[in-house]
Design a protein around this motif. Structure first.
Motif, PDB file in Angstrom:
ATOM      1  N   PRO A   1      -1.664  -0.553  -8.663  1.00 19.54           N
ATOM      2  CA  PRO A   1      -2.001  -1.929  -8.312  1.00 19.54           C
ATOM      3  C   PRO A   1      -2.626  -2.662  -9.496  1.00 19.54           C
ATOM      4  O   PRO A   1      -3.130  -2.037 -10.427  1.00 19.54           O
ATOM      5  CB  PRO A   1      -3.023  -1.759  -7.195  1.00 19.54           C
ATOM      6  N   ASN A   2      -2.625  -3.990  -9.399  1.00 21.32           N
ATOM      7  CA  ASN A   2      -3.363  -4.748 -10.405  1.00 21.32           C
ATOM      8  C   ASN A   2      -4.852  -4.612 -10.104  1.00 21.32           C
ATOM      9  O   ASN A   2      -5.240  -4.077  -9.051  1.00 21.32           O
ATOM     10  CB  ASN A   2      -2.903  -6.216 -10.444  1.00 21.32           C
ATOM     11  N   ALA A   3      -5.702  -5.070 -10.990  1.00 15.68           N
ATOM     12  CA  ALA A   3      -7.152  -4.874 -10.871  1.00 15.68           C
ATOM     13  C   ALA A   3      -7.709  -5.498  -9.590  1.00 15.68           C
ATOM     14  O   ALA A   3      -8.544  -4.887  -8.909  1.00 15.68           O
ATOM     15  CB  ALA A   3      -7.858  -5.439 -12.087  1.00 15.68           C
ATOM     16  N   GLU A   4      -7.261  -6.680  -9.234  1.00 20.47           N
ATOM     17  CA  GLU A   4      -7.763  -7.361  -8.039  1.00 20.47           C
ATOM     18  C   GLU A   4      -7.479  -6.548  -6.773  1.00 20.47           C
ATOM     19  O   GLU A   4      -8.343  -6.370  -5.916  1.00 20.47           O
ATOM     20  CB  GLU A   4      -7.126  -8.741  -7.924  1.00 20.47           C
ATOM     21  N   VAL A   5      -6.277  -6.022  -6.668  1.00 20.68           N
ATOM     22  CA  VAL A   5      -5.895  -5.217  -5.509  1.00 20.68           C
ATOM     23  C   VAL A   5      -6.659  -3.895  -5.510  1.00 20.68           C
ATOM     24  O   VAL A   5      -7.125  -3.435  -4.465  1.00 20.68           O
ATOM     25  CB  VAL A   5      -4.364  -4.986  -5.487  1.00 20.68           C
ATOM     26  N   ALA A   6      -6.819  -3.284  -6.677  1.00 26.31           N
ATOM     27  CA  ALA A   6      -7.563  -2.025  -6.766  1.00 26.31           C
ATOM     28  C   ALA A   6      -9.005  -2.215  -6.300  1.00 26.31           C
ATOM     29  O   ALA A   6      -9.559  -1.348  -5.609  1.00 26.31           O
ATOM     30  CB  ALA A   6      -7.524  -1.489  -8.194  1.00 26.31           C
ATOM     31  N   VAL A   7      -9.605  -3.343  -6.640  1.00 25.81           N
ATOM     32  CA  VAL A   7     -10.978  -3.634  -6.211  1.00 25.81           C
ATOM     33  C   VAL A   7     -11.026  -3.782  -4.692  1.00 25.81           C
ATOM     34  O   VAL A   7     -11.924  -3.242  -4.037  1.00 25.81           O
ATOM     35  CB  VAL A   7     -11.531  -4.891  -6.915  1.00 25.81           C
ATOM     36  N   LYS A   8     -10.061  -4.481  -4.104  1.00 29.99           N
ATOM     37  CA  LYS A   8     -10.017  -4.634  -2.642  1.00 29.99           C
ATOM     38  C   LYS A   8      -9.901  -3.275  -1.956  1.00 29.99           C
ATOM     39  O   LYS A   8     -10.591  -3.007  -0.971  1.00 29.99           O
ATOM     40  CB  LYS A   8      -8.825  -5.502  -2.222  1.00 29.99           C
ATOM     41  N   LEU A   9      -9.031  -2.427  -2.476  1.00 24.61           N
ATOM     42  CA  LEU A   9      -8.850  -1.094  -1.898  1.00 24.61           C
ATOM     43  C   LEU A   9     -10.137  -0.283  -2.004  1.00 24.61           C
ATOM     44  O   LEU A   9     -10.578   0.343  -1.035  1.00 24.61           O
ATOM     45  CB  LEU A   9      -7.700  -0.357  -2.589  1.00 24.61           C
ATOM     46  N   ALA A  10     -10.737  -0.289  -3.188  1.00 27.11           N
ATOM     47  CA  ALA A  10     -11.966   0.481  -3.404  1.00 27.11           C
ATOM     48  C   ALA A  10     -13.079   0.013  -2.471  1.00 27.11           C
ATOM     49  O   ALA A  10     -13.757   0.834  -1.850  1.00 27.11           O
ATOM     50  CB  ALA A  10     -12.398   0.378  -4.864  1.00 27.11           C
ATOM     51  N   LYS A  11     -13.262  -1.291  -2.353  1.00 22.72           N
ATOM     52  CA  LYS A  11     -14.312  -1.813  -1.466  1.00 22.72           C
ATOM     53  C   LYS A  11     -14.059  -1.419  -0.022  1.00 22.72           C
ATOM     54  O   LYS A  11     -14.976  -1.006   0.682  1.00 22.72           O
ATOM     55  CB  LYS A  11     -14.406  -3.335  -1.593  1.00 22.72           C
ATOM     56  N   ALA A  12     -12.824  -1.543   0.425  1.00 22.52           N
ATOM     57  CA  ALA A  12     -12.486  -1.207   1.805  1.00 22.52           C
ATOM     58  C   ALA A  12     -12.707   0.276   2.090  1.00 22.52           C
ATOM     59  O   ALA A  12     -13.031   0.653   3.213  1.00 22.52           O
ATOM     60  CB  ALA A  12     -11.041  -1.591   2.097  1.00 22.52           C
ATOM     61  N   LEU A  13     -12.543   1.109   1.070  1.00 27.66           N
ATOM     62  CA  LEU A  13     -12.680   2.551   1.229  1.00 27.66           C
ATOM     63  C   LEU A  13     -14.078   3.063   0.880  1.00 27.66           C
ATOM     64  O   LEU A  13     -14.344   4.259   0.926  1.00 27.66           O
ATOM     65  CB  LEU A  13     -11.619   3.269   0.385  1.00 27.66           C
ATOM     66  N   GLY A  14     -14.967   2.151   0.490  1.00 27.80           N
ATOM     67  CA  GLY A  14     -16.341   2.544   0.179  1.00 27.80           C
ATOM     68  C   GLY A  14     -16.458   3.366  -1.078  1.00 27.80           C
ATOM     69  O   GLY A  14     -17.287   4.265  -1.161  1.00 27.80           O
ATOM     70  N   THR A  15     -15.615   3.069  -2.063  1.00 26.20           N
ATOM     71  CA  THR A  15     -15.659   3.804  -3.325  1.00 26.20           C
ATOM     72  C   THR A  15     -15.500   2.812  -4.473  1.00 26.20           C
ATOM     73  O   THR A  15     -15.691   1.618  -4.292  1.00 26.20           O
ATOM     74  CB  THR A  15     -14.580   4.915  -3.341  1.00 26.20           C
ATOM     75  N   THR A  16     -15.189   3.312  -5.643  1.00 20.29           N
ATOM     76  CA  THR A  16     -15.014   2.458  -6.807  1.00 20.29           C
ATOM     77  C   THR A  16     -13.592   2.586  -7.338  1.00 20.29           C
ATOM     78  O   THR A  16     -12.905   3.573  -7.071  1.00 20.29           O
ATOM     79  CB  THR A  16     -15.980   2.860  -7.938  1.00 20.29           C
TER      80      THR A  16
ATOM     81  N   ILE B   1       0.845  -1.203   0.000  1.00 18.00           N
ATOM     82  CA  ILE B   1       0.000   0.000   0.000  1.00 18.00           C
ATOM     83  C   ILE B   1       0.873   1.242   0.000  1.00 18.00           C
ATOM     84  O   ILE B   1       0.601   2.199  -0.734  1.00 18.00           O
ATOM     85  CB  ILE B   1      -0.985  -0.007   1.189  1.00 18.00           C
ATOM     86  N   ASP B   2       1.929   1.230   0.806  1.00 17.73           N
ATOM     87  CA  ASP B   2       2.859   2.368   0.830  1.00 17.73           C
ATOM     88  C   ASP B   2       3.430   2.645  -0.553  1.00 17.73           C
ATOM     89  O   ASP B   2       3.633   3.803  -0.927  1.00 17.73           O
ATOM     90  CB  ASP B   2       3.994   2.132   1.822  1.00 17.73           C
ATOM     91  N   SER B   3       3.671   1.592  -1.329  1.00 17.52           N
ATOM     92  CA  SER B   3       4.230   1.785  -2.679  1.00 17.52           C
ATOM     93  C   SER B   3       3.238   2.478  -3.608  1.00 17.52           C
ATOM     94  O   SER B   3       3.636   3.121  -4.571  1.00 17.52           O
ATOM     95  CB  SER B   3       4.679   0.452  -3.285  1.00 17.52           C
ATOM     96  N   TYR B   4       1.945   2.376  -3.314  1.00 16.09           N
ATOM     97  CA  TYR B   4       0.934   3.080  -4.107  1.00 16.09           C
ATOM     98  C   TYR B   4       0.865   4.556  -3.708  1.00 16.09           C
ATOM     99  O   TYR B   4       0.396   5.386  -4.479  1.00 16.09           O
ATOM    100  CB  TYR B   4      -0.451   2.459  -3.943  1.00 16.09           C
TER     101      TYR B   4
END
Length: 115
Positions: free
Chosen positions: A42-57, A31-34
């Protein structure tokens, strides 16, 4: 843009990188590297995890815009937050007495504007 959007929404949500890591099960260093100057994407899978955790897309994280209707309120609130965060941070440093006076001035100005 991803880096700034991710950094801003983490701040808006009041999270620390360590907390986001625990929620998403993504290594904190990853995450720090982002978020650092390298601005790794991030790759798509990681981006989806981040978005879901943050309540966004993912779209919002990548572009700063969101076309999904149910996210419009979050986007609007987030843009308001971005617009006024410096003022809010400065208000947070004031004494309770001064803050009370400023709050009264803001309420008075808002009432005048809404007439």
């Amino acid at each position: 843009m991803f880096r700034e959007n991710l950094k801003d929404i983490i701040e808006y949500k009041g999270l620390r990188t360590k907390e986001l890591s625990a929620i998403t099960k993504i290594n904190k260093r990853t995450i720090d590297s982002y978020l650092d100057s390298r601005a790794v994407l991030p790759n798509a899978e990681v981006a989806v995890k981040l978005a879901k955790a943050l309540g966004t897309t993912v779209e919002f994280l990548v572009t700063g815009e969101d076309s999904v209707n149910h996210e419009q309120k979050l986007y609007s609130d987030f843009e308001t937050y971005r617009k006024y965060r410096k003022i809010v941070n400065e208000l947070d440093t004031l004494s309770p007495e001064l803050l009370k006076s400023i709050e009264a001035m803001i309420h008075s100005a808002a009432e005048t504007a809404n007439k």
